[in-house]
Write an enzyme that holds these catalytic residues in place. Structure first.
Site, PDB file in Angstrom:
ATOM      1  N   ASN A  80       0.821  -1.102  -0.118  1.00  0.00           N
ATOM      2  CA  ASN A  80      -0.059   0.088  -0.070  1.00  0.00           C
ATOM      3  C   ASN A  80       0.895   1.389  -0.129  1.00  0.00           C
ATOM      4  OD1 ASN A  80      -2.908   1.451   0.761  1.00  0.00           O
ATOM      5  ND2 ASN A  80      -1.337   2.260   2.143  1.00  0.00           N
ATOM      6  N   GLU A  81       0.625   2.251  -0.974  1.00  0.00           N
ATOM      7  CA  GLU A  81       1.342   3.328  -1.153  1.00  0.00           C
ATOM      8  C   GLU A  81       2.738   3.520  -0.669  1.00  0.00           C
ATOM      9  OE1 GLU A  81      -0.862   6.137   1.260  1.00  0.00           O
ATOM     10  OE2 GLU A  81      -2.575   6.184  -0.023  1.00  0.00           O
TER      11      GLU A  81
ATOM     12  N   ASN B 163      -5.794   4.686  -4.481  1.00  0.00           N
ATOM     13  CA  ASN B 163      -6.149   5.268  -3.323  1.00  0.00           C
ATOM     14  C   ASN B 163      -6.441   6.869  -3.859  1.00  0.00           C
ATOM     15  OD1 ASN B 163      -5.640   3.071  -1.935  1.00  0.00           O
ATOM     16  ND2 ASN B 163      -4.047   3.987  -0.871  1.00  0.00           N
TER      17      ASN B 163
ATOM     18  N   TYR C 149      -7.605  15.979  -0.092  1.00  0.00           N
ATOM     19  CA  TYR C 149      -6.237  16.480   0.017  1.00  0.00           C
ATOM     20  C   TYR C 149      -5.987  17.311  -1.265  1.00  0.00           C
ATOM     21  CZ  TYR C 149      -5.363  13.002   3.486  1.00  0.00           C
ATOM     22  OH  TYR C 149      -5.629  12.230   4.686  1.00  0.00           O
TER      23      TYR C 149
ATOM     24  N   TRP D 127     -12.529   4.709   2.688  1.00  0.00           N
ATOM     25  CA  TRP D 127     -11.830   4.967   3.778  1.00  0.00           C
ATOM     26  C   TRP D 127     -12.366   6.014   4.865  1.00  0.00           C
ATOM     27  CZ3 TRP D 127      -7.484   2.276   4.761  1.00  0.00           C
ATOM     28  CH2 TRP D 127      -6.636   2.768   5.850  1.00  0.00           C
TER      29      TRP D 127
ATOM     30  N   LYS E 208     -11.932   9.897   9.206  1.00  0.00           N
ATOM     31  CA  LYS E 208     -12.547   9.412   7.911  1.00  0.00           C
ATOM     32  C   LYS E 208     -13.699   8.726   8.279  1.00  0.00           C
ATOM     33  CE  LYS E 208      -8.825  11.261   5.314  1.00  0.00           C
ATOM     34  NZ  LYS E 208      -7.774  11.039   6.157  1.00  0.00           N
TER      35      LYS E 208
END
Length: 716
Positions: free
Chosen positions: A441-442, A495, A501, A581, A602
């Protein structure tokens, strides 16, 4: 079928010896429909959760504790030493060493049994001793592990189990860092297993030792290959027969196989595969019908003409076929199913990671109430209870390892990460709910050599261990669509936080997805994360995008965000799945935003599970079949502006509203949002009520909003 353990498992407590590969031919296929079956239970599980003592290593003299634990804190497992309780804003998380000790009297009837000590989860590194004998070390905070304690744990009183746990940052173990709090402790169940000397293997990455591979699954028939890994811990050679029995929920045998006798030498193992066919199976069909069979494997000791059942392992089986198409998305049993669901962390207010079965069940009750049909179990292996609940509820699962943000370019990190993936797959191989294995992930160095070498090795492990499922990876929002890290797996998740953001929530997601689908038409794409923060005590009418890191996160913006996102996602069937999320607010000690330090807000539900936010009902109105009628902004009870709007989420065709008993009219809606835009409140209390008929029944919802007297509109 899964392969054999690596040397790493031997160092972590795996029994030595040679693993032989044997083949068994089924003696029988489908059994008579009249035959019923009840599995014998020769193995014994003993709960060891109660009666532990705990000492944190930052206590005076605690780093090398003596044998007197009488002054230590009494605790039961599951236990964590730093659960977020909301009082400290998440700023007092302890990352260090903790010691656990338990005194145990071993029942006399366990004499002669093979004994295994099992930990379902310890974060992050555990060193284990029994009666002063060092058993070994387990690295990684999320997988089950076992140690053989035969001959060390003695029948009789005052056996002492000692565990040193550390959650100190370690660059050799994933995750090195992540956007959630790394709690410490023996935070899942502890148990002792007693088995015959001839038994299904316990040390195959702590997997069940029985692995169910299904193929050619349809409503007409299904083929199941049952692979059993057994072990002979007796002092001599044994003659062994393996019998596999598949029974429905009523105990009726639908298929079975009995192999021929095979010889297994002392201190060695055997691997037996048996293939059976089930005619006209009842399929595991997600939410519609999550049907589960039981597969029991009997280990028969037939040495010297005897026939003794030495061990039995029962695993659940859900028969299903699955594919993902680049144009039409996910298909279950040949039927297109749009996957829509949530990301789930294993954490809650006041308990942290130390959750009970009841806690897990409540979480899944809320997920099902929402109407979700899929769960991404972020960002690590979850407790077995979560996977079992997903099996039973019909939820499709994305399971993943904790490779988050950072890759360390070292042999230790690579070995540890690969080991965590094998643990994840072996321990969860038989769960029908699991469709996707996530490898990361990321990762920030998405084009780095070390990152992509590791990811490629992980993707190959999945293809070797379990080619019947789909590999996947979650690409960071800021990364380019063709980031190398996202190209190793058969499917990809992105994502995307447009409108939180950066960017706009209203159309950019759909435009981005269409561009990617057009430029890479064979790529199978999903949305692995999307969301916005919300504090249920903060409110504003149609607010602009808040500052993500700021203290102002009005609940209404989260609702607007999700309204816009879901409309774009629902219109694009090529997106095989999407995951909000997150399902619940969760502890993240590095955050200080939204009015609650230490919390990622969130979630669709609050950290304590007490409040379903408005956005929860937006999804419920769209996803669930149960009646939904919900007035939004209901917690905005103290008003200072007389002019407002009334917004309702509902899956009704028509909703009627009143204000203080005066009709506001009836509205119809094509998007589950009903909005009265010209509402004027009077000074004092205002009662708003809505009514709708859904599935033939009348439903109502009511709120009271109070307008301050000095802000009421002037009257003629």
């Amino acid at each position: 079928m899964p392969g054999s353990p690596t040397r790493r498992q031997v160092l972590s407590g795996t029994a030595g010896g040679v693993l032989a590969s044997l083949t068994a031919t089924p003696k029988a296929g489908a059994a008579s429909s009249a035959a019923t079956y009840t599995a014998p239970t020769p193995r014994l599980r003993i709960d060891l959760n109660a009666g532990w003592r705990f000492l944190r290593a930052d206590a005076p003299g605690a780093e090398k504790p003596g044998f007197d634990d009488s002054a230590w804190t009494p605790v039961n497992t599951p236990h964590t030493w730093n659960a977020f309780d909301g009082a400290d804003g998440g700023n007092n998380y302890y990352r260090g060493v903790g010691w656990y000790r338990r005194h145990y009297t071993v029942p006399s009837q366990l004499a002669g049994k093979q004994l295994y000590l099992q930990f379902a989860g310890v974060n992050q590194v555990a060193d284990v001793w029994v009666n002063g004998t060092y058993l070994g070390q387990h690295e990684g905070g999320y997988a089950r592990f076992r140690f053989r304690v035969t001959g060390v744990l003695a029948p009789g009183p005052d056996n002492v189990i000692a565990v040193r746990v550390t959650n100190t940052r370690d660059t050799g173990i994933a995750p090195v860092n992540a956007d959630y709090s790394f709690e410490g402790g023996i935070y899942r169940n502890v148990s002792l297993w007693a088995l015959d000397t001839l038994h299904v293997r316990m040390e195959d990455y702590a997997g069940p030792g029985v692995y169910l591979r299904q193929s050619e699954v349809s409503a007409t028939a299904a083929t199941v290959t049952v692979t059993t890994k057994l072990w002979n811990d007796s002092g001599g050679t044994r003659s062994v027969v393996v019998r596999s029995v598949i029974a429905d929920q009523g105990g009726t045998i639908v298929a079975e196989a009995r192999g021929t006798a095979q010889t297994v030498a002392a201190a060695t193992g055997a691997e037996v595969s048996q293939t059976v066919r089930i005619d006209r199976p009842r399929l595991w069909n997600g939410l519609a019908d999550a049907y589960l069979y039981n597969v029991s494997v009997e280990i028969h000791d037939v040495t010297a003409g005897a026939d003794r059942i030495a061990d039995v392992v029962t695993e659940r089986l859900g028969l299903r076929s699955l594919t993902v198409d680049a144009d039409t998305g996910f298909h279950l049993n040949g039927r297109q199913v749009g996957l829509h669901g949530v990301n789930l962390h294993q954490e809650r207010m006041g308990k942290g990671w130390a959750l009970s079965d009841a806690d897990h069940t409540q979480d899944f009750d809320l997920i099902r109430e929402l109407g979700a049909n899929t769960v991404r179990m972020a960002h690590y292996q979850h407790d077995q209870k979560d996977y079992e609940l997903a099996d039973e509820r019909g939820l499709v699962v994305w399971a993943e390892i904790p490779l988050v943000n950072t890759v360390t370019d070292s042999t230790a990190f690579t070995t540890s990460t690969q080991n965590q993936l094998r643990e994840l797959i072996r321990q969860n191989y038989n769960h029908p709910s699991i469709v996707f294995w996530g490898i990361g992930n990321e990762l920030t160095d998405y084009n780095g050599t070390a990152t992509n070498t590791l990811l490629q090795s992980l993707a190959r492990i999945i293809e070797s261990e379990d080619p019947g499922r789909l590999s996947t990876y979650a690409v960071r929002s800021e990364d380019p669509d063709d980031a190398q890290a996202g190209l190793h797996t058969r499917t990809t998740g992105f994502n995307k936080y447009l409108g939180w953001y950066y960017g706009s929530k209203d159309a950019e997601l759909g435009a981005w997805a269409d561009r990617l689908h057009t430029s890479s038409p064979s790529r199978r794409i999903g949305i692995s994360e999307y969301g916005a923060g919300a504090d249920t005590a903060q409110h504003a009418l149609n607010p602009p995008r808040p500052e993500p890191g700021g203290t102002w996160h009005p609940e209404e913006y989260q609702s607007l965000f999700h309204e816009a996102y879901w409309k774009q996602l629902a219109a694009r069937p090529y997106i095989w799945g999407s995951y909000v999320w997150a399902m619940f607010d969760f502890a993240s000690d590095g955050r200080n935003e939204g009015g609650r330090p230490g919390i990622n807000d969130k979630g669709l539900v609050t950290h304590d599970r007490q409040i379903r936010k408005d956005a929860f009902y937006w999804y419920k109105a769209n996803w669930a079949t149960t009646p939904t009628l919900h007035i939004a902004s209901r917690r905005w009870t103290r008003r200072t502006d007389a002019h407002t709007e009334l917004k309702v989420y509902s899956n009704a065709d028509e909703v009627t509203a009143t204000l203080n008993g005066t009709p506001l009219g009836a509205l119809r809606s094509g998007d589950r949002i009903f909005r009265w835009t010209d509402v004027t409140l009077r000074a004092g209390e205002n009662t708003v009520a809505v009514t709708a008929t859904i599935n033939g029944s009348t439903h109502t919802d009511t709120v009271v909003w109070t307008l301050a007297a000095d802000t009421a509109p002037a009257t003629a």
